[in-house]
Scaffold this motif. Structure first.
Motif, PDB file in Angstrom:
ATOM      1  N   LEU A  50      -1.835  -5.475  -0.954  1.00  0.00           N
ATOM      2  CA  LEU A  50      -1.480  -5.059  -2.312  1.00  0.00           C
ATOM      3  C   LEU A  50      -2.693  -4.874  -3.220  1.00  0.00           C
ATOM      4  N   ARG A  51      -3.857  -5.386  -2.826  1.00  0.00           N
ATOM      5  CA  ARG A  51      -5.058  -5.142  -3.624  1.00  0.00           C
ATOM      6  C   ARG A  51      -5.438  -3.667  -3.621  1.00  0.00           C
ATOM      7  N   ASP A  52      -5.118  -2.964  -2.533  1.00  0.00           N
ATOM      8  CA  ASP A  52      -5.570  -1.584  -2.376  1.00  0.00           C
ATOM      9  C   ASP A  52      -4.429  -0.575  -2.287  1.00  0.00           C
ATOM     10  N   HIS A  53      -3.198  -1.050  -2.295  1.00  0.00           N
ATOM     11  CA  HIS A  53      -2.059  -0.157  -2.132  1.00  0.00           C
ATOM     12  C   HIS A  53      -0.968  -0.534  -3.126  1.00  0.00           C
ATOM     13  N   ALA A  54      -0.008   0.349  -3.260  1.00  0.00           N
ATOM     14  CA  ALA A  54       1.116   0.103  -4.162  1.00  0.00           C
ATOM     15  C   ALA A  54       2.424   0.348  -3.423  1.00  0.00           C
TER      16      ALA A  54
END
Length: 270
Positions: A50-54
């Motif tokens: 979730l740090r790099d994606h949604a």
């Protein structure tokens, strides 16, 4: 007829067979349409993703090794544009705590198709309401309204940083760095959330960096530091790309897949 993009779903469960069954139920659902964009075997793995994606929705098991489902929900609570959460578990005793964490729904295993469809419908409704509210806010905001700001809690004080002063956001280990021409600030959140909020003013140049288009001064070939190939497909030791940031003259790596977008951004400033 207006069609909506499918809901983006993240499945978090430490049992591979449970994830497989949920994936099948999600992707077989006809209305609303939904697609599984990723799976994680623990809350810790989900946080990293979730740090790099949604995503729009997390189907979340409660009892898992390490960071459990309740801990993950607590970690995401209060984030702007946080995904909706539906707990999926064999243990009904956690239901009250789940709803205290603002869960959208609570499903018990084995999950019935009709119950999952209801949860997906509620998630789609919430997403639509959020988009409508944002559109109303945009329409009602008068010209000359206050400059947008980023709110940061730092060492017990609230800072309001005008968005026009932000040069870039960079993901570090468990936090983000916000850089202006004169200062660096540490903040919570994820680049994916910011990317959705900030729109076309900012450009994702790498999985770990979101840069103000107006701050990009130069795109140049750079020799990267030694290390393993990263998630953007850039190989260690291979000649790569970097952008120079105005005012601070720092260089930030650009992934190969983003080079064309950075070129367009530079061309649009001429």
């Amino acid at each position: 007829m207006l069609t909506h993009p499918p809901l983006k779903v993240l499945i978090v469960d430490d049992e591979p067979l449970a994830r497989l069954r949920l994936r099948g139920l999600v992707e077989a659902n006809e209305e609303p349409r939904a697609e599984v964009v990723a799976e994680a075997g623990s809350g810790d793995q989900a946080l990293v993703w979730l740090r790099d994606h949604a995503c729009d929705l997390i189907l979340l098991d409660v009892q898992m090794p390490g960071l459990d489902g309740l801990g993950l929900a607590e970690a995401l609570r209060g984030r702007p544009f946080a995904p909706a959460i539906v707990f999926v578990t064999a243990h009904a005793q956690h239901a009250l705590q789940a709803f205290e964490l603002e869960a959208l729904d609570y499903l018990t295993k084995p999950v019935r198709r009709e119950r999952l469809q209801g949860s997906l419908a509620r998630a789609a409704q919430r997403l639509g309401e959020r988009a409508a509210a944002q559109a109303r806010d945009d329409q009602e905001r008068p010209s000359g309204a206050d400059t947008p700001v980023i709110n940061i809690t730092e060492r017990g004080r609230l800072l309001r940083v005008p968005l026009s002063e932000v040069l870039y956001f960079k993901a570090e280990l468990k936090y983000l760095t916000l850089r202006t021409a004169t200062q660096s600030h540490v903040m919570d959140g994820s680049l994916s959330d910011l990317e959705q909020r900030l729109g076309d003013r900012f450009l994702r140049v790498h999985r770990n960096a979101l840069v103000a288009k107006s701050a990009v001064r130069e795109l140049e070939r750079h020799v990267p530091t030694e290390g393993p190939a990263d998630a953007d497909g850039d190989t260690a030791g291979e000649l790569g790309w970097a952008v120079r940031i105005a005012h601070v003259n720092e260089w930030l790596a650009v992934s190969r897949r983003q080079v064309a977008a950075v070129r367009e951004a530079l061309a649009g400033q001429r």
